[in-house]
Design a protein around this motif. Structure first.
Motif, PDB file in Angstrom:
ATOM      1  N   GLU A  37       0.708  -1.326   0.155  1.00  0.00           N
ATOM      2  CA  GLU A  37      -0.117   0.060   0.047  1.00  0.00           C
ATOM      3  C   GLU A  37       0.831   1.236  -0.083  1.00  0.00           C
ATOM      4  O   GLU A  37       0.429   2.335  -0.256  1.00  0.00           O
ATOM      5  N   ARG A  39       3.801   3.963  -1.388  1.00  0.00           N
ATOM      6  CA  ARG A  39       4.483   4.306  -2.858  1.00  0.00           C
ATOM      7  C   ARG A  39       5.146   5.547  -2.606  1.00  0.00           C
ATOM      8  O   ARG A  39       5.089   6.106  -1.626  1.00  0.00           O
ATOM      9  N   ARG A  61       4.118   7.826   0.546  1.00  0.00           N
ATOM     10  CA  ARG A  61       2.785   7.934   0.525  1.00  0.00           C
ATOM     11  C   ARG A  61       2.262   6.457   1.140  1.00  0.00           C
ATOM     12  O   ARG A  61       2.583   5.617   0.537  1.00  0.00           O
ATOM     13  N   TRP A  62       0.930   6.756   1.755  1.00  0.00           N
ATOM     14  CA  TRP A  62       0.391   5.387   1.955  1.00  0.00           C
ATOM     15  C   TRP A  62      -1.042   5.610   1.783  1.00  0.00           C
ATOM     16  O   TRP A  62      -1.801   6.479   2.515  1.00  0.00           O
ATOM     17  N   ARG A  63      -1.722   4.624   1.192  1.00  0.00           N
ATOM     18  CA  ARG A  63      -3.072   5.078   0.886  1.00  0.00           C
ATOM     19  C   ARG A  63      -3.885   3.721   1.776  1.00  0.00           C
ATOM     20  O   ARG A  63      -3.720   2.412   1.222  1.00  0.00           O
ATOM     21  N   HIS A  64      -4.452   4.144   2.878  1.00  0.00           N
ATOM     22  CA  HIS A  64      -4.950   3.292   3.876  1.00  0.00           C
ATOM     23  C   HIS A  64      -6.368   2.506   3.075  1.00  0.00           C
ATOM     24  O   HIS A  64      -7.163   3.404   2.677  1.00  0.00           O
ATOM     25  N   PRO A  65      -6.658   1.362   2.966  1.00  0.00           N
ATOM     26  CA  PRO A  65      -7.543   0.608   2.392  1.00  0.00           C
ATOM     27  C   PRO A  65      -9.125   1.293   2.951  1.00  0.00           C
ATOM     28  O   PRO A  65     -10.036   1.477   1.762  1.00  0.00           O
ATOM     29  N   ARG A  67      -9.058   4.155   5.359  1.00  0.00           N
ATOM     30  CA  ARG A  67      -8.939   5.663   5.878  1.00  0.00           C
ATOM     31  C   ARG A  67      -8.729   6.594   4.362  1.00  0.00           C
ATOM     32  O   ARG A  67      -8.259   7.712   4.566  1.00  0.00           O
ATOM     33  N   GLY A  68      -8.137   5.943   3.619  1.00  0.00           N
ATOM     34  CA  GLY A  68      -7.548   6.810   2.529  1.00  0.00           C
ATOM     35  C   GLY A  68      -6.093   7.209   2.741  1.00  0.00           C
ATOM     36  O   GLY A  68      -5.536   6.758   3.444  1.00  0.00           O
ATOM     37  N   GLU A  69      -5.719   8.272   2.045  1.00  0.00           N
ATOM     38  CA  GLU A  69      -4.348   8.779   2.233  1.00  0.00           C
ATOM     39  C   GLU A  69      -4.000   9.255   3.539  1.00  0.00           C
ATOM     40  O   GLU A  69      -4.954   9.943   4.205  1.00  0.00           O
ATOM     41  N   SER A  71      -1.356  10.975   6.096  1.00  0.00           N
ATOM     42  CA  SER A  71      -0.249  11.902   5.746  1.00  0.00           C
ATOM     43  C   SER A  71       0.951  11.274   6.425  1.00  0.00           C
ATOM     44  O   SER A  71       0.979  10.633   7.700  1.00  0.00           O
ATOM     45  N   SER A 258       3.457  11.451  -9.154  1.00  0.00           N
ATOM     46  CA  SER A 258       3.521   9.984  -9.527  1.00  0.00           C
ATOM     47  C   SER A 258       4.693   9.646 -10.374  1.00  0.00           C
ATOM     48  O   SER A 258       5.338  10.670 -10.950  1.00  0.00           O
TER      49      SER A 258
END
Ligand code: C2E
Ligand code: MG
Ligand code: MG
Ligand code: MG
Length: 273
Positions: A37, A39, A61-65, A67-69, A71, A258
């Protein structure tokens, strides 16, 4: 009741909830590392005079499944507390080196490293990232903050010297925000000083401008290049240029991008220069 008689506890649901959330977040982070998760995004650093790209800084960056992004201001300190920054940081080094190989050879990649990583075998992580990807050491720049030198200063300095002798560059990040910023400049011959965003934000103020000018002059004497962080407006750019900052980074030029968008940015900037 479990606490026995004659005692009472004040239950504060807010604190309890926050601790539970943090605990859960740590578990989620472990899972997230496994599930890929995390990147990296890349923010260009440009030459203040010409606008040519000189390097890119890798930012996690971390996109939590659910909670979303999340910080980095939230998950990096947490990862430092529980040691997860060691595997995460090793992954980031390797990933950033791999990505930099897709760029023109003149471009470096900057990777942020925490104090905990030095205690967790940073040197080996750097060496294996370079060896496994084949990126020349001189294209990697480590960004450390003053707090890294506050803890285990001698060991950190020795480690930085060894990496430096291989050709790796070292930048002092967030300069001016620590307790005794100037003293750190004598402890290690940094390649770059990154002046903290707070000074750039206020640069229209003559006092902030005077500090930036003084740091530029110290940098020149010590042979350290200056990067102004967080340049958001054309006015700020004009002022940091006037004070002599050689390189700039900030939303005015680009937000962190990206990998694909970073390559497009590099190509477009090259076409202009
Ligand atoms: P930093 O190394 O000082 O990175 C610069 C931060 O400023 C980034 O925030 C970037 O998105 C932000 N920034 C850049 N230009 C502007 C601007 O013009 N205006 C404003 N307001 N902000 C700007 P980000 O990505 O949230 O990262 C925050 C911090 O988290 C970083 O500060 C760094 O200390 C840490 N960090 C990020 N990635 C990593 C990593 O891979 N490893 C470690 N150890 N720390 C990391
Ligand atoms: Mg940085
Ligand atoms: Mg910084
Ligand atoms: Mg920072």
């Amino acid at each position: 009741k479990a606490g026995g008689r004659n005692t009472h506890r004040v239950f504060c649901p807010d604190v309890g909830a926050r601790i539970a959330t943090r605990g859960q977040l740590v578990l989620d982070m472990k899972e997230g590392i496994r599930r890929g998760e995390f990147r990296l995004v890349y923010q260009p650093v440009v030459d203040a005079a010409s606008g040519a790209v000189v390097s890119l800084e890798a930012l996690m960056r971390w996109r939590h499944p659910v909670r979303g992004e999340v910080s980095p201001g939230e998950f990096i300190p947490l990862a430092e507390e529980n040691g997860l920054i060691v595997p995460l940081g090793a992954w980031a080094l390797r990933e950033a080196c791999r990505e930099a190989l897709t760029w023109p050879e003149t471009l470096r990649v900057g990777v942020n490293v925490s104090a905990v990583q030095f205690r967790g075998g940073l040197e080996e992580a750097v060496l294996s990232a370079l060896a496994d990807t084949g990126l020349p050491a001189c294209r990697l720049k480590l960004e450390v903050t003053e707090s890294v030198l506050m803890q285990d200063g001698d060991a950190v300095v020795a480690c930085l010297h060894r990496l430096r002798s291989l050709g790796v560059l070292v930048a002092l990040d967030d300069f001016g925000t620590g307790y005794s910023s100037l003293s750190y400049l004598r402890r290690f011959p940094f390649d770059k000083i990154k002046i903290d965003r707070s000074f750039i934000r206020d640069i229209a103020d003559p006092d902030a401008a005077a500090i930036v000018r003084a740091v530029v002059s110290i940098g020149e004497r010590l042979g350290m290049g200056i990067v102004a962080e967080g340049v958001e407006t054309a006015e700020q750019l004009e002022l940091v240029r006037r004070e002599g900052c050689a390189q700039v980074q900030g939303f005015l030029f680009s937000r962190p991008l990206s990998p694909l968008d970073a390559r497009a940015y590099i190509m477009a900037a090259q076409a202009q220069h």
